[in-house]
Enzyme design. Structure first.
Site, PDB file in Angstrom:
ATOM      1  N   LYS A   1     -19.695  -5.730 -20.428  1.00 52.13           N
ATOM      2  CA  LYS A   1     -20.567  -6.517 -19.551  1.00 52.13           C
ATOM      3  C   LYS A   1     -20.462  -7.984 -19.963  1.00 52.13           C
ATOM      4  O   LYS A   1     -19.845  -8.300 -20.979  1.00 52.13           O
ATOM      5  CB  LYS A   1     -22.019  -6.042 -19.628  1.00 52.13           C
ATOM      6  CG  LYS A   1     -22.595  -5.968 -21.028  1.00 52.13           C
ATOM      7  CD  LYS A   1     -24.001  -5.357 -21.001  1.00 52.13           C
ATOM      8  CE  LYS A   1     -23.928  -3.858 -20.772  1.00 52.13           C
ATOM      9  NZ  LYS A   1     -24.952  -3.375 -19.873  1.00 52.13           N
ATOM     10  N   ARG A   2     -21.021  -8.833 -19.152  1.00 51.87           N
ATOM     11  CA  ARG A   2     -21.010 -10.260 -19.465  1.00 51.87           C
ATOM     12  C   ARG A   2     -21.569 -10.493 -20.871  1.00 51.87           C
ATOM     13  O   ARG A   2     -22.546  -9.858 -21.274  1.00 51.87           O
ATOM     14  CB  ARG A   2     -21.869 -10.985 -18.415  1.00 51.87           C
ATOM     15  CG  ARG A   2     -22.007 -12.473 -18.582  1.00 51.87           C
ATOM     16  CD  ARG A   2     -22.588 -13.083 -17.303  1.00 51.87           C
ATOM     17  NE  ARG A   2     -23.813 -12.429 -16.870  1.00 51.87           N
ATOM     18  CZ  ARG A   2     -25.043 -12.814 -17.209  1.00 51.87           C
ATOM     19  NH1 ARG A   2     -25.209 -13.868 -18.001  1.00 51.87           N
ATOM     20  NH2 ARG A   2     -26.105 -12.181 -16.754  1.00 51.87           N
TER      21      ARG A   2
ATOM     22  N   THR B   1     -26.075  -2.614 -13.425  1.00 50.72           N
ATOM     23  CA  THR B   1     -25.436  -1.619 -12.563  1.00 50.72           C
ATOM     24  C   THR B   1     -24.346  -0.852 -13.321  1.00 50.72           C
ATOM     25  O   THR B   1     -24.003   0.259 -12.926  1.00 50.72           O
ATOM     26  CB  THR B   1     -24.807  -2.271 -11.314  1.00 50.72           C
ATOM     27  OG1 THR B   1     -23.924  -3.330 -11.710  1.00 50.72           O
ATOM     28  CG2 THR B   1     -25.869  -2.814 -10.389  1.00 50.72           C
TER      29      THR B   1
ATOM     30  N   LYS C   1     -28.076  -9.522 -23.848  1.00 51.66           N
ATOM     31  CA  LYS C   1     -27.422  -8.212 -23.700  1.00 51.66           C
ATOM     32  C   LYS C   1     -27.073  -7.600 -25.049  1.00 51.66           C
ATOM     33  O   LYS C   1     -26.720  -6.433 -25.139  1.00 51.66           O
ATOM     34  CB  LYS C   1     -26.175  -8.343 -22.819  1.00 51.66           C
ATOM     35  CG  LYS C   1     -26.515  -8.718 -21.369  1.00 51.66           C
ATOM     36  CD  LYS C   1     -25.269  -8.841 -20.514  1.00 51.66           C
ATOM     37  CE  LYS C   1     -25.593  -9.287 -19.099  1.00 51.66           C
ATOM     38  NZ  LYS C   1     -26.219  -8.215 -18.299  1.00 51.66           N
TER      39      LYS C   1
ATOM     40  N   LYS D   1     -22.931   3.260 -13.195  1.00 56.59           N
ATOM     41  CA  LYS D   1     -21.542   3.719 -13.096  1.00 56.59           C
ATOM     42  C   LYS D   1     -21.202   4.683 -14.230  1.00 56.59           C
ATOM     43  O   LYS D   1     -20.527   5.700 -14.014  1.00 56.59           O
ATOM     44  CB  LYS D   1     -20.598   2.513 -13.127  1.00 56.59           C
ATOM     45  CG  LYS D   1     -20.768   1.556 -11.963  1.00 56.59           C
ATOM     46  CD  LYS D   1     -20.205   0.186 -12.281  1.00 56.59           C
ATOM     47  CE  LYS D   1     -20.699  -0.845 -11.284  1.00 56.59           C
ATOM     48  NZ  LYS D   1     -20.516  -2.231 -11.756  1.00 56.59           N
TER      49      LYS D   1
ATOM     50  N   HIS E   1     -33.023 -11.610  -9.265  1.00 56.92           N
ATOM     51  CA  HIS E   1     -32.173 -10.837 -10.173  1.00 56.92           C
ATOM     52  C   HIS E   1     -32.429 -11.119 -11.644  1.00 56.92           C
ATOM     53  O   HIS E   1     -31.688 -10.605 -12.486  1.00 56.92           O
ATOM     54  CB  HIS E   1     -30.696 -11.113  -9.880  1.00 56.92           C
ATOM     55  CG  HIS E   1     -30.170 -10.398  -8.689  1.00 56.92           C
ATOM     56  ND1 HIS E   1     -29.786  -9.080  -8.710  1.00 56.92           N
ATOM     57  CD2 HIS E   1     -29.969 -10.812  -7.417  1.00 56.92           C
ATOM     58  CE1 HIS E   1     -29.356  -8.710  -7.517  1.00 56.92           C
ATOM     59  NE2 HIS E   1     -29.457  -9.746  -6.708  1.00 56.92           N
TER      60      HIS E   1
END
Length: 962
Positions: free
Chosen positions: A692-693, A804, A698, A808, A436
């Site tokens: 998100k985290r 992911t 990110k 969504k 991952h």
């Protein structure tokens, strides 16, 4: 008292008598041990909201149903004869409120209504769950087992009744009892079993496995306090323990008869026949808790089995307790229980590292013992271990369950008596690995010293696997080019900075002699403290005489570690990435040498999300529109039908309905934000979301720096110029920073400080708002995503495996701004390049750009420098952001040099945001883009992903309950 299901017979009684009768309890039938019932007349007022006068609604039909099922090949017939109506459901809820209470009997307020409703739903799930696994047992099907350290389940109630097609009936039943279904559902806390995309993917997979009728189980740990509950204060993020189990969990079923011993520490002894036994040490018990997972429009209900740890009674030090040394007696108990206290406990200390390793081993050991017990039970008297891989597929979700490999070998050899060759062969045909991440810190490396102390037998087995791997590498590449061979061994070995096994050292020693190379240049003498023990030598079958140890460019001071990802690749039969670009990076960079050796092992399986939770249930308004225009609701299980929307994308009627549904969802978001943060936002503004985290790669920092640039430019303009230049925006953030990740927590603080300044600036008003939503989880996502219009997936290219949340958002018609990273690449292909806002450097450029930075050749954009200076001016408060701004400067050094290329991509990002504003002004164009995003999301259903896993990796077939 056991809770029992409804039947066709009892349903008729309940439906005709609901207004005048309730069921009373007479006693237990001596034959079936089920309750005997009687009807009593009662006035309607007894069904009042505040107090219920209910005795029992159960019947002896459960036994009749079970008898019926055992006489059939499948579970049709009786299970399909009765669909509960609202009257029977109301009676069931009232029964549970009375007979399986978690609250006092005087009240029937929302918390009690939730528990009673959930227990009513659980009755149906248990019937289907039992029927499913009775059938699997009978047919002895091959089964997949998904092992994951986390599952981000979200709330279960609405998802369960939606999958059971009982939403309307439950809503009506609760109305009769004085409550609203949505209000009741909001009483449920999110299960604190996960944190980010890894756990949510696992949960989507379980939903798809059940919906598609694949025989499978999930395995995880039952965390008492979760990761943490996030509070946002003036100081930024604060963490407190989750309390999701405080009132109990109505969805779980404790299996007191299913428990397994789990050992730590101790020593390994050898028998006269060469067999090994792991003895002594610390012993705990792993106890099973089952959570049924229903499929959509199917009776198939699979299982998520969670392990909780406790001390075995015989391990409790009663002598110390009675002697008054309560702390000593209590220590062993807490030592056992704390294994399942926290998800991802801080691991900066040795104690934290030890606890994490204990968690991983507990998951692997308990799960494998359970899997093996099931295999033996289904095999009957004659157990053929060579057939184990024909009946069992074990999928490791990332490297956390890596210890499955040595643990399966240990059980097969030490407990079941198989040889090394047999156990190694079975393991390599049973276990598969999903990677991952490409981040080095996520490719786990465990201290060999710690693992040797905690799991001594497993270290012996890992040494043997490492030796097998080295022999394989030498057999493939030979010993003629020793430099090349050493490089391959350095990259591929499981044990890093560890001396080579003696058999390999001898081989290389001879090769060097034959090559006329001075052995002193390449061969080092043994260091006494690094010698394997006698037990280790025996376990790997090495010659203990004339030992020589050879290192491969070993730096003696480097820590000796076990590289878990390398162990996964060596011990598994399949390795998959989770997006096309990620899988290529896995093959070309992360595991390139392994790919050259075993190209057949490597696959891509692009992630997916369940369309049931992520659009059908969380966005009912849009779902109705999709069904209307497609002409069927089959898209919920066959998302390829969403492509049909493309031909209607320009239709004005559809666009009008689409915009109206989006606005209703935005109004819900605005109300939610007011409730959670106190900020009022205008639902007519663009809703721009990054949830998100929190992690530097990110790049929430890039987002907030872009917002600051926008704010600064607004302040430099007149009110008229602002309205012409900028589209009103509500910028929404959410996500948790790991408790010990200091830089990520600084980013959270930074975002909230910017929000305080911007949101209270009267000159800006509703033109710009910045809101950080605390404690982001699945339930928050189910509110935010349907109302989002722009979503940001802006990670440094090549660093996000898949993602992911991007799927969504696309599914819900949200347009995306992002880099060519992870699944963004495939999303852009499917929704169309014109319907995705692309910016930033690409993955193949990143290494060169970092090199350019190191060489001092990078010249930052003046606009980026302007933003940093603005931050340093103190406009966002007294907090010192020098560390945060400093991380974006310099050419080298830890925490410096802008490793994630925020400065490099900043100009491209803000220019792309100008294009977003331009597109949003044209609502017809924007709506068409939104429709095409939903149409293009067809590829990103977890149903597709699971079909591919089942076909290409697990070798399992759907088992439709006949």
């Amino acid at each position: 008292m056991a809770t029992l299901p409804f039947s066709a017979t009892s349903a008729q009684s309940m439906s005709i008598s609901h207004s005048k009768f309730i069921f009373g309890f007479m006693g237990f039938n001596r034959t079936t041990h089920n309750p005997e019932l009687f009807l009593i007349r009662t006035p309607r007022s007894s069904y009042s909201r505040r107090k219920l006068s209910v005795k029992n609604v159960a019947s002896n039909q459960k036994q009749k149903l079970k008898d019926s099922v055992t006489q059939k090949e499948g579970i049709a017939g009786d299970l399909d004869t009765f669909i509960p109506d609202s009257a029977s459901i109301a009676s069931s809820i009232k029964y549970h409120a009375e007979f399986t209470p978690s609250f006092s009997t005087e009240q029937f307020e929302l918390p009690k209504a939730y528990f009673a409703t959930a227990e009513s739903v659980r009755d149906t799930l248990i019937i289907n769950w039992n029927a499913t696994y009775d059938y699997y047992e009978k047919m002895n099907v091959k089964q997949a087992y998904y092992l994951s350290m986390e599952y981000l389940q979200g709330r279960a109630l609405l998802n369960a009744i939606g999958n059971l097609e009982l939403s309307g009936a439950y809503a009506e039943a609760l109305r009769k009892l004085g409550h609203n279904l949505e209000d009741v559902a909001r009483q449920e806390p999110d299960a604190a079993l996960g944190n980010g995309g890894l756990g949510r993917l696992a949960s989507c997979f379980l939903d798809s496995l059940a919906t598609l009728n694949y025989p499978a189980w999930g395995y995880g740990l039952r965390y008492k306090y979760g990761l943490f509950k996030q509070h946002i204060t003036k100081d930024g993020q604060e963490e407190v323990a989750e309390n999701w189990l405080e009132m109990g969990n109505p969805w779980e079923i404790v299996r007191n008869d299913v428990s397994y011993p789990v050992k730590f520490y101790g020593e390994v002894t050898s028998g006269a026949d060469g067999s090994k036994q792991w003895v002594g040490g610390e012993n705990v018990v792993a106890l099973a808790y089952d959570v049924p997972i229903p499929g959509y429009k199917t009776k198939t209900t699979i299982n998520l089995r969670l392990w909780s740890t406790k001390l075995a009674p015989e391990e409790f030090d009663l002598g110390a307790f009675n002697a008054g040394d309560h702390a000593k007696a209590y220590a062993a108990m807490k030592n056992a229980e704390k294994i399942c206290y926290i998800l991802y406990p801080g691991d900066e200390s040795l104690e934290g590292k030890t606890l994490r390793l204990k968690q991983q081993y507990t998951l692997c050991s308990a799960s494998l013992q359970d899997i093996i017990a099931r295999f033996e039970r289904r095999s009957g008297e004659l157990v053929k271990w060579e057939n184990f891989p024909e009946k069992v597929a074990v999928q490791m979700n990332d490297t956390h369950p890596t210890l499955c490999i040595p643990e399966l070998i240990r059980i097969l050899m030490d407990v079941k008596g198989l040889s090394w060759k047999e156990a190694w062969d079975i393991t390599r045909r049973t276990v598969a690995y999903t990677n991952h991440t490409v981040l080095p810190e996520a490719l786990e490396k465990w201290s060999l010293e710690l693992m040797q102390e905690l799991l001594p037998r497993h270290v012996e087995i890992i040494r043997r696997i490492d030796e097998e791997l080295v022999h394989t590498i030498i057999a493939e590449y030979g010993t003629e080019d020793l430099d090349m061979l050493k490089q391959k061994l350095k990259q591929m070995r499981i044990l890093d900075n560890v001396e080579l096994p003696d058999s390999i050292a001898e081989l290389l020693f001879k090769s060097e002699e034959n090559s006329a190379v001075d052995p002193a240049e390449e061969v080092e003498s043994s260091v006494e403290e690094n010698k394997p023990t006698a037990e280790e030598d025996e376990s790997v079958g090495l010659d203990t005489e004339n030992k020589k140890e050879v290192t491969v460019d070993e730096a003696p001071k480097l820590p000796k570690v076990v590289r878990m990802a390398n162990l996964c690749v060596a011990g598994g039969y399949a390795v998959n990435g989770v997006a096309e670009i990620h899988s290529e990076i896995v093959k070309s960079e992360v595991f390139n040498e392994f790919y050259k050796l075993w190209p057949e092992k490597f696959q891509n399986k692009t992630n997916g999300v369940t369309p049931r939770r992520w659009i059908r249930f969380c966005n009912p308004d849009l779902s109705k529109i999709i069904t209307k225009w497609i002409g069927t609701e089959d898209w919920v299980v066959d998302t390829e039908k969403l492509v049909t929307l493309r031909k209607f994308a320009d239709n004005e009627e559809l666009q009008s309905e689409w915009r109206e549904a989006k606005r209703r969802n935005k109004i819900k978001v605005a109300s939610f934000l007011k409730e959670k943060t106190g900020y009022f936002v205008d639902p007519d503004a663009m809703f721009d979301v990054q949830v998100k985290r929190i992690h530097e790669y990110k790049r929430q920092l890039l987002n907030i720096m872009g917002i600051i640039y926008r704010y600064k430019k607004m302040k430099e303009m007149s009110p008229e110029e602002r309205k012409i230049k900028f589209v009103p925006r509500v910028c929404i953030f959410g996500g948790k920073a790991f408790a010990t990740y200091v830089q990520a927590k600084r980013i959270v603080k930074f975002i909230t400080d910017v929000g305080v300044r911007v949101n209270h600036d009267p000159e800006i008003g509703d033109l710009l708002k910045v809101v950080f939503v605390p404690d982001y989880n699945v339930s928050v996502a189910e509110v935010l995503i349907p109302g989002s219009e722009l979503s940001q997936h802006i990670s440094t290219a090549g660093m996000e495996a898949s993602g992911t949340s991007n799927m969504k958002f696309a599914m819900n018609g949200c347009i995306q701004i992002g880099t060519l990273d992870g699944a963004n690449v495939e999303i852009r292909q499917e929704v169309g390049e014109d319907n995705f806002f692309l910016f930033g450097a690409q993955a193949h450029e990143i290494a060169g750009l970092r090199k350019e930075r190191t060489e001092g050749k990078f010249v930052p954009d003046p606009r980026f420098e302007e933003v940093k200076a603005f931050v340093r001016s103190g406009v966002f408060g007294p907090y010192n952001y020098e560390e945060l701004m400093g991380s974006l400067e310099g050419n080298e050094g830890y925490g410096r040099a802008d490793y994630f290329l925020v400065g490099k991509d900043f100009p491209s990002y803000i220019e792309c945001q100008e294009k977003v504003d331009e597109a949003y002004r044209d609502q017809k164009r924007w709506t068409k883009m939104s429709i095409l995003n939903t149409a293009g999301s067809f590829k990103f259903s977890s149903d597709r992903t699971i079909h591919e896993y089942a076909r290409d990796i697990w070798g399992i077939e759907p088992v439709v309950l006949a």
